[in-house]
Design a protein around this motif. Structure first.
Motif, PDB file in Angstrom:
ATOM      1  N   PRO A 149      29.745   9.892  -1.094  1.00 23.05           N
ATOM      2  CA  PRO A 149      29.874   8.875  -2.148  1.00 23.05           C
ATOM      3  C   PRO A 149      28.929   9.152  -3.313  1.00 23.05           C
ATOM      4  N   GLY A 150      29.266   8.629  -4.482  1.00 19.02           N
ATOM      5  CA  GLY A 150      28.354   8.714  -5.617  1.00 19.02           C
ATOM      6  C   GLY A 150      27.090   7.926  -5.339  1.00 19.02           C
ATOM      7  N   ILE A 151      25.935   8.481  -5.730  1.00 20.70           N
ATOM      8  CA  ILE A 151      24.640   7.895  -5.381  1.00 20.70           C
ATOM      9  C   ILE A 151      23.811   7.686  -6.638  1.00 20.70           C
ATOM     10  N   VAL A 152      23.150   6.524  -6.720  1.00 17.79           N
ATOM     11  CA  VAL A 152      22.180   6.251  -7.785  1.00 17.79           C
ATOM     12  C   VAL A 152      20.842   5.951  -7.126  1.00 17.79           C
ATOM     13  N   ILE A 153      19.768   6.485  -7.690  1.00 18.74           N
ATOM     14  CA  ILE A 153      18.466   6.468  -7.023  1.00 18.74           C
ATOM     15  C   ILE A 153      17.368   6.048  -7.988  1.00 18.74           C
ATOM     16  N   VAL A 154      16.494   5.176  -7.527  1.00 15.30           N
ATOM     17  CA  VAL A 154      15.207   4.961  -8.190  1.00 15.30           C
ATOM     18  C   VAL A 154      14.117   5.422  -7.239  1.00 15.30           C
ATOM     19  N   GLN A 155      13.350   6.414  -7.691  1.00 11.64           N
ATOM     20  CA  GLN A 155      12.146   6.870  -7.015  1.00 11.64           C
ATOM     21  C   GLN A 155      11.000   6.608  -7.982  1.00 11.64           C
ATOM     22  N   HIS A 156      10.037   5.799  -7.600  1.00  6.44           N
ATOM     23  CA  HIS A 156       8.904   5.534  -8.484  1.00  6.44           C
ATOM     24  C   HIS A 156       8.160   6.837  -8.738  1.00  6.44           C
ATOM     25  N   MET A 157       8.167   7.261  -9.992  1.00  7.34           N
ATOM     26  CA  MET A 157       7.579   8.544 -10.341  1.00  7.34           C
ATOM     27  C   MET A 157       7.360   8.578 -11.856  1.00  7.34           C
ATOM     28  N   PRO A 158       6.299   9.207 -12.329  1.00  8.42           N
ATOM     29  CA  PRO A 158       6.068   9.256 -13.780  1.00  8.42           C
ATOM     30  C   PRO A 158       7.121  10.097 -14.506  1.00  8.42           C
ATOM     31  N   ASP A 214       6.718  -4.478  -3.251  1.00 12.83           N
ATOM     32  CA  ASP A 214       7.929  -5.218  -2.877  1.00 12.83           C
ATOM     33  C   ASP A 214       9.096  -4.976  -3.824  1.00 12.83           C
ATOM     34  N   ASP A 215       8.994  -3.981  -4.702  1.00 15.06           N
ATOM     35  CA  ASP A 215      10.096  -3.715  -5.622  1.00 15.06           C
ATOM     36  C   ASP A 215      11.366  -3.385  -4.831  1.00 15.06           C
ATOM     37  N   GLY A 216      12.452  -4.038  -5.182  1.00 11.29           N
ATOM     38  CA  GLY A 216      13.733  -3.779  -4.531  1.00 11.29           C
ATOM     39  C   GLY A 216      14.136  -4.821  -3.514  1.00 11.29           C
ATOM     40  N   VAL A 273      13.400  -0.553  -8.837  1.00  6.93           N
ATOM     41  CA  VAL A 273      14.492  -0.646  -7.859  1.00  6.93           C
ATOM     42  C   VAL A 273      15.248  -1.965  -8.040  1.00  6.93           C
ATOM     43  N   ASP A 274      14.516  -3.046  -8.298  1.00  8.61           N
ATOM     44  CA  ASP A 274      15.172  -4.343  -8.483  1.00  8.61           C
ATOM     45  C   ASP A 274      16.188  -4.310  -9.626  1.00  8.61           C
ATOM     46  N   VAL A 275      15.835  -3.645 -10.708  1.00 14.68           N
ATOM     47  CA  VAL A 275      16.760  -3.556 -11.849  1.00 14.68           C
ATOM     48  C   VAL A 275      18.029  -2.817 -11.440  1.00 14.68           C
ATOM     49  N   LEU A 276      17.869  -1.681 -10.778  1.00 18.35           N
ATOM     50  CA  LEU A 276      19.044  -0.923 -10.341  1.00 18.35           C
ATOM     51  C   LEU A 276      19.880  -1.735  -9.362  1.00 18.35           C
ATOM     52  N   PHE A 277      19.242  -2.297  -8.338  1.00 20.02           N
ATOM     53  CA  PHE A 277      19.990  -3.035  -7.316  1.00 20.02           C
ATOM     54  C   PHE A 277      20.719  -4.242  -7.913  1.00 20.02           C
ATOM     55  N   LEU A 299      23.577   0.282 -13.463  1.00 18.37           N
ATOM     56  CA  LEU A 299      24.960   0.682 -13.210  1.00 18.37           C
ATOM     57  C   LEU A 299      25.888  -0.142 -14.098  1.00 18.37           C
ATOM     58  N   LYS A 300      26.894   0.527 -14.651  1.00 20.03           N
ATOM     59  CA  LYS A 300      27.916  -0.130 -15.457  1.00 20.03           C
ATOM     60  C   LYS A 300      29.284   0.234 -14.898  1.00 20.03           C
ATOM     61  N   ARG A 301      30.288  -0.550 -15.307  1.00 20.12           N
ATOM     62  CA  ARG A 301      31.645  -0.258 -14.843  1.00 20.12           C
ATOM     63  C   ARG A 301      32.626  -0.364 -15.998  1.00 20.12           C
ATOM     64  N   SER A 302      33.513   0.605 -16.069  1.00 24.42           N
ATOM     65  CA  SER A 302      34.590   0.586 -17.058  1.00 24.42           C
ATOM     66  C   SER A 302      35.888   0.829 -16.301  1.00 24.42           C
ATOM     67  N   GLY A 303      36.686  -0.226 -16.131  1.00 24.09           N
ATOM     68  CA  GLY A 303      37.888  -0.091 -15.313  1.00 24.09           C
ATOM     69  C   GLY A 303      37.494   0.206 -13.887  1.00 24.09           C
TER      70      GLY A 303
END
Length: 359
Positions: A199-208, A301-303, A276-280, A252-256
């Motif tokens: 499946p397509g994957i989106v990731i947030v890893q806390h990193m500079p 506690d992010d996410g 992570v909270d923003v992405l989720f 994440l966005k959706r078009s159709g």
């Protein structure tokens, strides 16, 4: 009375040693037991006494930090925080150190150490304290991103909570992963198990910033799937993982029937950018029941709130278990909130991702 965290600083710059020692010594609960100019001197000092945490530069004379780190992890696994200059070259070297078992990255400037003292002091202190609690067994197994202080915003500052349920289930699936301390090794372990058809994957890893591009490029050479640092309008498609760039949020966005990502500026959320909270939250709003959310090893506690929003939107959710985490902070908070349907070991996360294809 609590025993202080005993720290050794290793950096070839006398000025950096002085600044780091000052920062850490002023913090309650931390004691700097030694500050030395290179790993050779550190080895001699370690014969007398051993610290709880090592703050380590990577580019030094006589012996580089990575070689020293590997020696430490073989002899007596110890939490190591890499203090590295924010450069493209430095990012690649630092990621080698993370792969070798370092627990976190704190960036230091080439110039402006006084500014560093005022702006990044709390980040360094909190990272060192969290590192002292890291699961050293996981570090030694080679499976091991720093806090940024300031006001603790919620995801509301980037996008509002959803007022409507996402569209019903479709054949397009999205997997969202969120992680922090220990996440570089954990993500490598998970993503390298995935076949091309994933499946397509989106990731947030806390990193500079700068480090995420090098991290994605390194994973791309190791994985069957494609891994890249996310850019605006990148499609979320099977066989591809997008990693949020350091210093920016990803939504994440959706078009159709198609999913894509937007990379946006904005305040820190839960003291992080990307958060992570923003992405989720964005996945909950746009994908709903078509998504899987997994919160992995990390401090803070992010996410946790975002994962609960995903579950409430119909998504499948999971948290990494304590035994396989380097730091059980983020998964623990998600479990407390009943955000995770299941708690699974690191080794089972790849299977959980693949299960999305059969739902």
């Amino acid at each position: 009375m609590n025993t202080p965290v005993r720290v050794m600083v290793i950096d070839d710059s006398a000025v950096v040693r002085q600044v780091l020692t000052g920062l850490l010594s002023q913090a309650p609960g931390i004691e700097v037991m030694a500050a030395v100019a290179d790993p050779v001197l550190a080895i001699e000092r370690l014969k007398l006494d051993w610290p709880d945490v090592i703050v380590l530069d990577v580019e030094m004379p006589r012996m580089d930090g990575i070689t020293f780190l590997r020696m430490v992890m073989q002899q007596k696994p110890t939490p190591v925080v890499i203090c590295s200059t924010l450069t493209d070259k430095g990012a690649k070297t630092t990621l080698e150190a993370m792969a070798a078992g370092a627990v976190a990255i704190v960036t230091k400037p080439k110039v402006g150490l006084k500014q560093f003292l005022s702006e990044a002091g709390d980040e360094l202190v909190q990272t060192v304290k969290a590192a002292a609690k890291a699961n050293v067994r996981r570090l030694a197994a080679g499976r091991p991103a720093p806090l940024t202080p300031v006001a603790k915003n919620t995801a509301d500052v980037i996008l509002p909570p959803s007022t409507a349920r996402a569209m019903t289930q479709t054949t397009e699936r999205v997997v969202a992963l969120g992680t922090s301390t220990g996440g570089t090794q954990a993500l490598e372990e998970v993503l390298t198990t995935l076949p091309r058809v994933s499946p397509g994957i989106v990731i947030v890893q806390h990193m500079p910033e700068k480090f995420t591009a090098a991290f994605a490029a390194r994973l791309n050479t190791l994985c069957q799937i494609t891994v890249k640092e996310a850019e605006n309008n990148d499609r979320v498609v099977p066989g591809r993982a997008l990693i949020a760039p350091g210093g920016r949020h990803m939504v994440l966005k959706r078009s159709g029937a198609q999913y894509f990502v937007e990379v946006v500026d904005g305040p820190l959320v839960n003291r992080h950018r990307p958060s992570v909270d923003v992405l989720f939250r964005s996945v909950a709003k746009c994908a709903g029941a078509n998504a899987l959310g997994v919160i992995m090893t990390g401090m803070g506690d992010d996410g946790a709130v975002g994962l609960l929003e995903m579950r409430n939107a119909g998504a499948r959710t999971a948290a990494q278990d304590e035994d396989s985490c380097v730091v059980f902070g983020m998964p623990k908070e998600a479990i407390k909130r009943n955000a995770a349907e299941k708690v699974i070991p690191l080794g089972a996360i790849g299977q959980e991702i693949q299960r999305q294809l059969t739902l």
